[in-house]
Scaffold this motif. Structure first.
Motif, short mmCIF file in Angstrom:
data_model
loop_
_atom_site.label_atom_id
_atom_site.label_comp_id
_atom_site.label_asym_id
_atom_site.label_seq_id
_atom_site.Cartn_x
_atom_site.Cartn_y
_atom_site.Cartn_z
N ALA A 78 0.84 -1.20 0.00
CA ALA A 78 0.00 0.00 0.00
C ALA A 78 0.88 1.25 0.00
N GLU A 79 1.96 1.21 0.76
CA GLU A 79 2.88 2.34 0.82
C GLU A 79 3.57 2.57 -0.53
N GLU A 80 4.05 1.50 -1.13
CA GLU A 80 4.80 1.58 -2.38
C GLU A 80 3.92 2.00 -3.57
N THR A 81 2.69 1.49 -3.60
CA THR A 81 1.81 1.74 -4.74
C THR A 81 0.97 3.00 -4.57
N LEU A 82 0.90 3.51 -3.34
CA LEU A 82 0.05 4.67 -3.01
C LEU A 82 -1.43 4.34 -3.18
N LEU A 83 -1.76 3.05 -3.12
CA LEU A 83 -3.15 2.61 -3.21
C LEU A 83 -3.72 2.45 -1.80
N PRO A 84 -5.03 2.62 -1.64
CA PRO A 84 -5.65 2.35 -0.34
C PRO A 84 -5.50 0.88 0.03
N PRO A 85 -5.39 0.57 1.32
CA PRO A 85 -5.24 -0.83 1.75
C PRO A 85 -6.33 -1.75 1.21
N ARG A 86 -7.56 -1.26 1.14
CA ARG A 86 -8.65 -2.09 0.62
C ARG A 86 -8.42 -2.47 -0.85
N THR A 87 -7.91 -1.54 -1.63
CA THR A 87 -7.61 -1.81 -3.04
C THR A 87 -6.48 -2.81 -3.17
N VAL A 88 -5.48 -2.69 -2.31
CA VAL A 88 -4.37 -3.64 -2.33
C VAL A 88 -4.87 -5.03 -1.96
N ARG A 89 -5.76 -5.13 -0.97
CA ARG A 89 -6.33 -6.44 -0.60
C ARG A 89 -7.06 -7.06 -1.78
N TYR A 90 -7.85 -6.24 -2.49
CA TYR A 90 -8.59 -6.74 -3.65
C TYR A 90 -7.61 -7.20 -4.74
N LEU A 128 -4.52 -8.19 -4.41
CA LEU A 128 -3.84 -9.42 -3.98
C LEU A 128 -4.74 -10.64 -4.10
N SER A 129 -6.02 -10.46 -3.78
CA SER A 129 -6.94 -11.60 -3.90
C SER A 129 -7.08 -12.02 -5.36
N GLU A 144 -5.90 -15.65 -6.90
CA GLU A 144 -6.81 -16.51 -7.68
C GLU A 144 -6.15 -16.97 -8.97
N ALA A 145 -5.35 -16.10 -9.57
CA ALA A 145 -4.66 -16.43 -10.82
C ALA A 145 -3.33 -17.14 -10.58
N ASP A 146 -3.02 -17.42 -9.31
CA ASP A 146 -1.76 -18.06 -8.92
C ASP A 146 -0.56 -17.24 -9.38
N ALA A 147 -0.70 -15.91 -9.35
CA ALA A 147 0.38 -15.01 -9.76
C ALA A 147 1.22 -14.54 -8.59
N VAL A 148 0.73 -14.73 -7.37
CA VAL A 148 1.51 -14.39 -6.18
C VAL A 148 1.46 -15.55 -5.18
#
Length: 87
Positions: A46-58, A60-61, A65-69
């Motif tokens: 969230a810090e690095e991307t400057l995105l809200p934590p909720r957006t980062v959670r979405y 990451l989910s 799902e795509a097995d990318a992380v």
């Protein structure tokens, strides 16, 4: 005189970014930040991307799902998860 040949992309080849190509921009940004940094927590993302934590959670989910992380628990703080890119 030499000529430059333009090589197109073959439809049979796969790019490592193909699994996330159709994802939302936030997921692409999170993936790119993880590409530059080996392992980050959700709050660091969230810090690095400057995105809200909720957006980062979405993001990451969607990436999970795509097995990318990959995610694992932090040894130093079991309340946190560490994320790495899996492409």
């Amino acid at each position: 005189m030499s000529t430059t040949e333009v090589v197109g992309t073959d439809e049979g080849t796969t790019d490592r970014w193909d699994p996330i190509r159709e994802m939302p921009p936030s997921a692409k940004l999170v993936a790119k930040v993880l590409d530059y940094n080996e392992t980050l927590t959700q709050s660091q993302l969230a810090e690095e991307t400057l995105l809200p934590p909720r957006t980062v959670r979405y993001a990451l989910s969607r990436l999970e799902e795509a097995d990318a992380v990959n995610s694992r628990f932090s040894f130093s703080d079991a309340r946190k998860r560490l994320y790495t890119l899996n492409l």
